[in-house]
Write an enzyme that holds these catalytic residues in place. Sequence first.
Site, PDB file in Angstrom:
ATOM      1  N   GLU A 275       0.541  -1.077  -0.136  1.00 38.66           N
ATOM      2  CA  GLU A 275       0.013  -0.093   0.089  1.00 38.66           C
ATOM      3  C   GLU A 275       1.049   1.009  -0.037  1.00 38.66           C
ATOM      4  O   GLU A 275       0.986   2.141   0.551  1.00 38.66           O
ATOM      5  CB  GLU A 275      -0.701  -0.519   1.748  1.00 38.66           C
ATOM      6  CG  GLU A 275      -1.883  -1.095   1.269  1.00 38.66           C
ATOM      7  CD  GLU A 275      -2.238  -2.096   2.527  1.00 38.66           C
ATOM      8  OE1 GLU A 275      -2.326  -0.744   3.799  1.00 38.66           O
ATOM      9  OE2 GLU A 275      -3.208  -1.942   3.274  1.00 38.66           O
ATOM     10  N   PRO A 276       1.927   2.119  -0.939  1.00 41.07           N
ATOM     11  CA  PRO A 276       2.174   2.504  -0.903  1.00 41.07           C
ATOM     12  C   PRO A 276       1.864   4.061  -1.440  1.00 41.07           C
ATOM     13  O   PRO A 276       0.896   3.885  -2.690  1.00 41.07           O
ATOM     14  CB  PRO A 276       3.482   2.177  -2.091  1.00 41.07           C
ATOM     15  CG  PRO A 276       2.925   1.226  -3.460  1.00 41.07           C
ATOM     16  CD  PRO A 276       2.088   0.476  -2.238  1.00 41.07           C
ATOM     17  N   GLY A 277       1.946   4.767  -0.750  1.00 34.67           N
ATOM     18  CA  GLY A 277       1.543   6.021  -1.239  1.00 34.67           C
ATOM     19  C   GLY A 277       2.229   7.194  -1.195  1.00 34.67           C
ATOM     20  O   GLY A 277       1.952   7.256  -2.660  1.00 34.67           O
ATOM     21  N   ARG A 278       3.060   7.457  -0.699  1.00 34.52           N
ATOM     22  CA  ARG A 278       4.447   8.912  -0.235  1.00 34.52           C
ATOM     23  C   ARG A 278       5.265   8.123  -1.038  1.00 34.52           C
ATOM     24  O   ARG A 278       5.372   9.412  -2.096  1.00 34.52           O
ATOM     25  CB  ARG A 278       4.636   8.725   1.204  1.00 34.52           C
ATOM     26  CG  ARG A 278       5.698  10.013   1.210  1.00 34.52           C
ATOM     27  CD  ARG A 278       6.511   9.626   2.491  1.00 34.52           C
ATOM     28  NE  ARG A 278       6.086   9.636   3.811  1.00 34.52           N
ATOM     29  CZ  ARG A 278       5.189  10.532   4.078  1.00 34.52           C
ATOM     30  NH1 ARG A 278       5.377  12.228   4.001  1.00 34.52           N
ATOM     31  NH2 ARG A 278       4.179  10.300   4.960  1.00 34.52           N
ATOM     32  N   ARG A 314       2.797  20.210   5.669  1.00 32.08           N
ATOM     33  CA  ARG A 314       3.525  18.989   6.761  1.00 32.08           C
ATOM     34  C   ARG A 314       4.690  19.775   7.451  1.00 32.08           C
ATOM     35  O   ARG A 314       5.051  19.087   8.618  1.00 32.08           O
ATOM     36  CB  ARG A 314       4.297  18.347   5.364  1.00 32.08           C
ATOM     37  CG  ARG A 314       3.170  17.373   4.609  1.00 32.08           C
ATOM     38  CD  ARG A 314       3.538  16.560   3.796  1.00 32.08           C
ATOM     39  NE  ARG A 314       4.777  15.972   4.739  1.00 32.08           N
ATOM     40  CZ  ARG A 314       5.947  15.936   4.579  1.00 32.08           C
ATOM     41  NH1 ARG A 314       6.807  16.435   3.838  1.00 32.08           N
ATOM     42  NH2 ARG A 314       6.656  14.430   5.016  1.00 32.08           N
ATOM     43  N   TYR A 318       4.899  18.164  11.094  1.00 34.06           N
ATOM     44  CA  TYR A 318       5.484  17.043  11.317  1.00 34.06           C
ATOM     45  C   TYR A 318       7.274  17.646  10.948  1.00 34.06           C
ATOM     46  O   TYR A 318       7.935  17.092  10.720  1.00 34.06           O
ATOM     47  CB  TYR A 318       5.472  15.829  10.123  1.00 34.06           C
ATOM     48  CG  TYR A 318       4.005  15.561   9.647  1.00 34.06           C
ATOM     49  CD1 TYR A 318       3.736  14.401  10.560  1.00 34.06           C
ATOM     50  CD2 TYR A 318       4.108  15.786   8.589  1.00 34.06           C
ATOM     51  CE1 TYR A 318       2.211  13.842   9.848  1.00 34.06           C
ATOM     52  CE2 TYR A 318       2.566  15.675   8.494  1.00 34.06           C
ATOM     53  CZ  TYR A 318       1.682  14.579   8.881  1.00 34.06           C
ATOM     54  OH  TYR A 318       0.521  14.235   8.645  1.00 34.06           O
ATOM     55  N   CYS A 346      -1.939  34.238   9.933  1.00 34.96           N
ATOM     56  CA  CYS A 346      -2.153  34.758  10.821  1.00 34.96           C
ATOM     57  C   CYS A 346      -1.682  33.523  11.829  1.00 34.96           C
ATOM     58  O   CYS A 346      -2.350  33.550  13.232  1.00 34.96           O
ATOM     59  CB  CYS A 346      -2.890  35.606  10.938  1.00 34.96           C
ATOM     60  SG  CYS A 346      -3.110  37.104   9.821  1.00 34.96           S
TER      61      CYS A 346
END
Length: 429
Positions: A275-278, A314, A318, A346
């Site tokens: 299940e690769p995403g990135r 991101r 992260y 802001c």
Amino acid sequence: MDHFIYQNGALCAEDVPLAQIAAEVGTPFYCYSTQTLTRHYKLFAEALDGVPHFICYAMKAASNQAILRTLARLGAGMDVVSGGEYARARAAGVPGDHIVFSGVGKTDDEITQALQGGIRQFNVESEPEMQAISRIASALGKTAPIAVRVNPDVDAKTHAKIATGKSENKFGIPISRAAEVYAMAASLPGLQVVGIDVHIGSQLTDLAPFEAAYTKVAELCESLRAQGHDIQRLDLGGGLGIPYSRSNETPPLPRDYGAMVKRTLGHLGCEIEIEPGRLIAGNAGVLVSKVIYVKSGEDRNFLILDAAMNDLIRPAMYDAHHDIVPLAEPAAGAEQDTYDVVGPVCESGDTFTKGRSLPRLDTGDLVAFRSAGAYGAVMSSEYNSRPLVPEVLVNGSDFAVIRPRPSYAEMIGRDVIPDWLMEDDAADG
Ligand SMILES: *Cc1c(COP(=O)(O)O)cnc(C)c1O
């Protein structure tokens, strides 16, 4: 490798200068490369050549239907984590039996939707969820194919927010309790056990944690089979990391990952699901933005962009690094400056990076955040009433807007004013 390179001094997506897209679409925008998506999918397919396999793209990484369709045409299935993703995958033309449903909180409605629409497999994350799937499948007169997501208690050595394979994480069932849970699955109506599922985290830059987890899965497979369970598939999740910084990161390649998978699991004769995403979408996308101002503070320069944390969260979420490059190729030896790169939102958290050395930039200059294809546009919001950032897909010398920028009227038109606020003089009674 990706297909965002300088040609004749202009950063291009495949054969299209990004500045040309900026002129037509405005900034900020996300741009994806078909060739890069295709290449990454094929790298996984080649890496698993020789064992039966099925690649389910983890569509939460980038879920525009044009991206899904690009990958589905190559043979990809989809890993979905919500009813909305299931609907999106189906709308993009993905058949139900190419869809794996993951996630810890599947609702009755989502389970019903998937059973009625067709599903390859539910990855079950708890006993109450297993009971719910059994109850719903029985009521519908269906059989639900299931794998149990086991938590192997290995340290993925990645950012805490994207580690999922330690016992303290909410994901899966402790591998030590797997025998019990599979026995329960066998006893419940409406379920068919088809495999084992594991996913230990995201942006892993080392194969060792994967190998530790998969070794445990291999042992579990053999013991479950000895207990009479028909384990046909091993779903190994996603998680392979990408180089966010070109200068100093070399995560393992799909080829090395595939060799390790074959070494640890190949003897079991199972179909391997991943299940690769990135790794598929990350380096297949950039976020293009324009410099609004360069503001000199007391001890630093702020590069104020028209993209913000609501478009790419991101870095704030992260502590992620993204390489930032000008669309106009800097001359060799061009002067550098040090910048804090920020957006207009802001919040002090709206800082993409601090103290970054970049070629000198000025108002109106265009820049690209590299490696922004995964967990970029999908995590965008309209915070500060900034319209959702549009998405563009390039294919060779063609490009298409695959999600337009909403107008202010569209954005604010979703609000509904209740009756009691409709009269102009309501405030005066
Ligand atoms: C997020 C997720 C993935 C994809 O992870 P990447 O790091 O993007 O490859 C795969 N499977 C599950 C269950 C996930 O939650």
